[in-house]
Design a protein around this motif. Structure first.
Motif, PDB file in Angstrom:
ATOM      1  N   ILE A 196      31.437  41.492  31.767  1.00 54.19           N
ATOM      2  CA  ILE A 196      30.068  41.484  31.227  1.00 54.19           C
ATOM      3  C   ILE A 196      30.165  41.793  29.742  1.00 54.19           C
ATOM      4  CG2 ILE A 196      27.837  42.686  31.273  1.00 54.19           C
ATOM      5  CD1 ILE A 196      28.441  43.390  34.242  1.00 54.19           C
ATOM      6  N   THR A 197      29.473  41.012  28.922  1.00 55.26           N
ATOM      7  CA  THR A 197      29.460  41.284  27.477  1.00 55.26           C
ATOM      8  C   THR A 197      28.020  41.378  27.012  1.00 55.26           C
ATOM      9  OG1 THR A 197      31.450  39.931  27.288  1.00 55.26           O
ATOM     10  CG2 THR A 197      30.331  40.504  25.227  1.00 55.26           C
ATOM     11  N   GLU A 198      27.682  42.550  26.431  1.00 54.16           N
ATOM     12  CA  GLU A 198      26.307  42.757  25.942  1.00 54.16           C
ATOM     13  C   GLU A 198      26.237  42.435  24.460  1.00 54.16           C
ATOM     14  OE1 GLU A 198      24.316  46.469  27.538  1.00 54.16           O
ATOM     15  OE2 GLU A 198      26.416  46.876  28.000  1.00 54.16           O
ATOM     16  N   ARG A 199      25.177  41.722  24.069  1.00 50.27           N
ATOM     17  CA  ARG A 199      24.913  41.475  22.644  1.00 50.27           C
ATOM     18  C   ARG A 199      23.469  41.888  22.353  1.00 50.27           C
ATOM     19  NH1 ARG A 199      26.149  36.603  24.568  1.00 50.27           N
ATOM     20  NH2 ARG A 199      24.030  35.971  24.013  1.00 50.27           N
ATOM     21  N   ASP A 200      23.112  41.978  21.068  1.00 51.67           N
ATOM     22  CA  ASP A 200      21.728  42.356  20.744  1.00 51.67           C
ATOM     23  C   ASP A 200      20.740  41.321  21.266  1.00 51.67           C
ATOM     24  OD1 ASP A 200      22.491  44.622  19.572  1.00 51.67           O
ATOM     25  OD2 ASP A 200      22.394  43.882  17.496  1.00 51.67           O
ATOM     26  N   ASP A 201      21.132  40.045  21.215  1.00 50.21           N
ATOM     27  CA  ASP A 201      20.174  38.985  21.549  1.00 50.21           C
ATOM     28  C   ASP A 201      20.391  38.390  22.938  1.00 50.21           C
ATOM     29  OD1 ASP A 201      22.583  37.818  21.073  1.00 50.21           O
ATOM     30  OD2 ASP A 201      21.766  36.098  19.976  1.00 50.21           O
ATOM     31  N   GLY A 202      21.260  38.969  23.742  1.00 47.46           N
ATOM     32  CA  GLY A 202      21.463  38.399  25.076  1.00 47.46           C
ATOM     33  C   GLY A 202      22.651  39.031  25.772  1.00 47.46           C
ATOM     34  N   ILE A 203      23.030  38.403  26.879  1.00 46.80           N
ATOM     35  CA  ILE A 203      24.116  38.956  27.695  1.00 46.80           C
ATOM     36  C   ILE A 203      24.960  37.799  28.235  1.00 46.80           C
ATOM     37  CG2 ILE A 203      22.723  39.040  29.836  1.00 46.80           C
ATOM     38  CD1 ILE A 203      24.141  42.022  29.823  1.00 46.80           C
ATOM     39  N   SER A 204      26.271  37.993  28.310  1.00 47.72           N
ATOM     40  CA  SER A 204      27.151  36.948  28.844  1.00 47.72           C
ATOM     41  C   SER A 204      27.933  37.506  30.017  1.00 47.72           C
ATOM     42  CB  SER A 204      28.204  36.514  27.814  1.00 47.72           C
ATOM     43  OG  SER A 204      27.605  36.212  26.607  1.00 47.72           O
ATOM     44  N   VAL A 205      28.197  36.637  30.982  1.00 47.10           N
ATOM     45  CA  VAL A 205      29.130  37.037  32.037  1.00 47.10           C
ATOM     46  C   VAL A 205      30.221  35.990  32.143  1.00 47.10           C
ATOM     47  CG1 VAL A 205      27.497  38.398  33.410  1.00 47.10           C
ATOM     48  CG2 VAL A 205      27.775  35.991  33.909  1.00 47.10           C
ATOM     49  N   ARG A 206      31.374  36.461  32.579  1.00 46.22           N
ATOM     50  CA  ARG A 206      32.532  35.596  32.749  1.00 46.22           C
ATOM     51  C   ARG A 206      32.962  35.697  34.212  1.00 46.22           C
ATOM     52  NH1 ARG A 206      36.269  33.564  28.991  1.00 46.22           N
ATOM     53  NH2 ARG A 206      38.303  33.271  29.950  1.00 46.22           N
ATOM     54  N   PHE A 207      33.415  34.594  34.758  1.00 46.48           N
ATOM     55  CA  PHE A 207      33.788  34.559  36.173  1.00 46.48           C
ATOM     56  C   PHE A 207      35.310  34.509  36.330  1.00 46.48           C
ATOM     57  CE2 PHE A 207      29.659  32.644  35.500  1.00 46.48           C
ATOM     58  CZ  PHE A 207      28.879  33.428  36.337  1.00 46.48           C
ATOM     59  N   ALA A 208      35.771  34.803  37.545  1.00 44.87           N
ATOM     60  CA  ALA A 208      37.210  34.873  37.805  1.00 44.87           C
ATOM     61  C   ALA A 208      37.916  33.566  37.458  1.00 44.87           C
ATOM     62  CB  ALA A 208      37.442  35.226  39.272  1.00 44.87           C
ATOM     63  N   ASP A 209      37.202  32.447  37.603  1.00 51.67           N
ATOM     64  CA  ASP A 209      37.845  31.156  37.323  1.00 51.67           C
ATOM     65  C   ASP A 209      37.728  30.749  35.857  1.00 51.67           C
ATOM     66  OD1 ASP A 209      35.201  30.544  37.075  1.00 51.67           O
ATOM     67  OD2 ASP A 209      35.136  29.094  38.729  1.00 51.67           O
ATOM     68  N   GLY A 210      37.239  31.648  34.992  1.00 48.76           N
ATOM     69  CA  GLY A 210      37.201  31.367  33.553  1.00 48.76           C
ATOM     70  C   GLY A 210      35.875  30.838  33.051  1.00 48.76           C
ATOM     71  N   ARG A 211      34.968  30.433  33.970  1.00 54.49           N
ATOM     72  CA  ARG A 211      33.647  29.974  33.529  1.00 54.49           C
ATOM     73  C   ARG A 211      32.891  31.100  32.840  1.00 54.49           C
ATOM     74  NH1 ARG A 211      30.680  27.967  38.701  1.00 54.49           N
ATOM     75  NH2 ARG A 211      32.342  29.121  39.729  1.00 54.49           N
ATOM     76  N   GLU A 212      31.876  30.742  32.064  1.00 54.81           N
ATOM     77  CA  GLU A 212      31.038  31.757  31.416  1.00 54.81           C
ATOM     78  C   GLU A 212      29.603  31.280  31.440  1.00 54.81           C
ATOM     79  OE1 GLU A 212      31.926  33.782  27.624  1.00 54.81           O
ATOM     80  OE2 GLU A 212      33.860  32.760  27.782  1.00 54.81           O
ATOM     81  N   THR A 213      28.660  32.233  31.383  1.00 54.32           N
ATOM     82  CA  THR A 213      27.260  31.850  31.199  1.00 54.32           C
ATOM     83  C   THR A 213      26.534  32.941  30.393  1.00 54.32           C
ATOM     84  OG1 THR A 213      25.299  30.947  32.311  1.00 54.32           O
ATOM     85  CG2 THR A 213      26.294  32.858  33.324  1.00 54.32           C
TER      86      THR A 213
END
Ligand SMILES: Cc1cc2nc3c(=O)[nH]c(=O)nc-3n(C[C@H](O)[C@H](O)[C@H](O)COP(=O)(O)OP(=O)(O)OC[C@H]3O[C@@H](n4cnc5c(N)ncnc54)[C@H](O)[C@@H]3O)c2cc1C
Length: 395
Positions: free
Chosen positions: A131-148
């Motif tokens: 999980i990566t938090e930013r000021d303007d949003g949030i990202s998650v990364r999956f075990a297979d390398g995908r991100e959203t």
């Protein structure tokens, strides 16, 4: 209506799917990520109590569960000889709330939930690992390398929640030192009338027989056992029956006619309640936030209530981060009350000391009806605590 948000939901269990329905209903864009390769559900049953149905109705969602399961018409507690200890006023309280409590197979509940959703928003084989938090949003990364990316992240990923660990750090679950056996089977018996629920209380063990509609009966059994033994249980239906020698014939009958491979075994466990559910753009929901023992049959109900309250908070707060904190503030007291009440009831139900069991059974038999009603009303009425959504809407 506030700006449509993109909400990432981790976990496609009852909590995650309900949250997706509610958030879609109020106009947000939702993506659900589930680690399992398919959305198949394990073959047991559960109750969705009237408070959960009322919570969904408050935000305009009707799952029509009465078409998928069996509304509870009779709820009785019996002893190991089969004698009635007390009928519980659950159907009456549910009716007075205006909503039935419904017993249902997990498969049917999933069907009811999935019918309300566009399947394209659910991504399977997607295990969140970063999980990566930013000021303007949030990202998650999956075990297979995908991100959203998204505006908000809802951790609905169950008792072993990755999102919970991210918020609170990794802490152990709390073992209850008993096993639960669960199965749904086709079964007929004159005692099991439509909407029947019967629990049998023994010393350190229990059995429940539950009509879930469509000719199917959900039965569950418990027996005191250390968690390690429960986790590694390999027995068959005859091994289970050995725990209930001398109990009424209906119990041996249903256990023996259930194929062993259809019986699931899980250790009973919860977590001590923690009030830390979120930070920034992240919050928790369902078992990720407040796993509870099963004695009040409210784990899924609380996940459903969470989803409804989250929807109300997001509808009425223009700042989504404030809405998450508002949601947590509303839900904490009720979730804590139910985690603790479920544990207290479970400890009493699993007690194996003769005089304690006798006292427990006699207390239930002779408790005044008004007191019994008052106790059940606490869990069966949907409540938003001190927060008045209507007042906020009006103001
Ligand atoms: C024996 C038993 C009987 C019960 N009976 C009842 C009852 O009668 N009534 C009732 O209301 N409740 C009952 N419950 C409780 C109820 O089942 C749970 O409270 C409810 O299912 C919780 O739903 P959830 O969506 O929060 O979590 P879960 O159902 O655990 O769903 C979490 C999902 O998240 C996924 N996930 C986990 N980690 C990740 C990750 N890193 N990335 C992506 N996905 C992930 C999991 O694969 C899972 O699909 C019972 C529970 C048990 C064990």
């Amino acid at each position: 209506m506030n700006r449509p948000l993109k909400v990432i939901i981790v976990g496609a269990g009852i909590g995650g799917l309900t949250a997706a329905i509610v958030l879609r209903q109020i106009g947000h864009c939702v993506e659900v990520y589930e680690q399992a390769p398919t959305l198949r559900t394990a073959g047991s049953g559960l109750s969705v109590m009237s408070n959960a149905v009322a919570a969904l109705s408050s935000i305009g969602v009707n799952l029509k569960l009465e078409h998928f399961g069996a509304p509870i018409k009779r709820f009785e507690i019996r002893n190991v000889k089969g004698r009635l200890i007390r009928s519980l006023p659950i159907p009456e309280i549910s009716s007075s709330n205006g909503f039935d409590s419904v017993c249902i197979s997990r498969k049917a509940l999933h069907e009811a939930l999935l019918q309300q959703l566009d399947k394209n928003i659910i991504h399977v084989g997607a295990k969140v690992t970063t999980i990566t938090e930013r000021d303007d949003g949030i990202s998650v990364r999956f075990a297979d390398g995908r991100e959203t990316d998204g505006d908000l992240l809802i951790g609905a990923d169950g008792i072993y929640s990755f999102v919970r660990d991210y918020i609170q750090g990794n802490k152990p679950v709390r073992p209850a030192d008993y096993i639960c056996w669960l199965a749904v089977t086709r079964y007929q018996h004159p005692q099991i009338t439509p909407g029947y629920v019967g629990h049998y209380w023994g010393a350190g063990k229990r059995i429940g027989l539950v009509d879930v509609g469509d000719g199917e009966v959900y039965w569950w059994g418990t027996a005191n056992m250390c968690t390690e033994q429960a986790r590694n249980w390999q027995g068959n239906n005859k091994d289970i029956l050995a725990y209930y020698q001398g109990w009424p014939a209906i119990i041996s009958d249903i256990i023996l006619q259930t194929p062993s491979e259809d019986i699931i075994a899980v250790p009973a466990q919860d977590r001590p309640f923690s009030p830390l559910w979120g930070k920034g753009r992240i919050t928790l929901l369902g078992d990720a936030a407040h796993p509870m023992l099963t004695s009040l049959g409210q784990g899924a109900g609380m996940a459903i209530e969470d989803a409804a309250v989250l929807g109300h908070a997001l509808k009425q707060q223009s700042d989504p981060i404030s809405a998450l904190r508002q949601y947590e503030k509303i839900r904490l007291p009720r979730a804590e009350m139910l985690v603790n009440a479920s544990k207290m009831l479970s400890d009493s139900e699993q007690d194996d000391r003769f005089f304690h069991c006798l006292k427990r059974d006699l207390s239930l038999r002779f408790v005044p009806t008004a007191k019994l009603m008052e106790n059940f009303e606490k869990s069966l009425r949907f409540s938003t605590g001190d927060f008045d959504f209507d007042a906020v809407a009006a103001g």
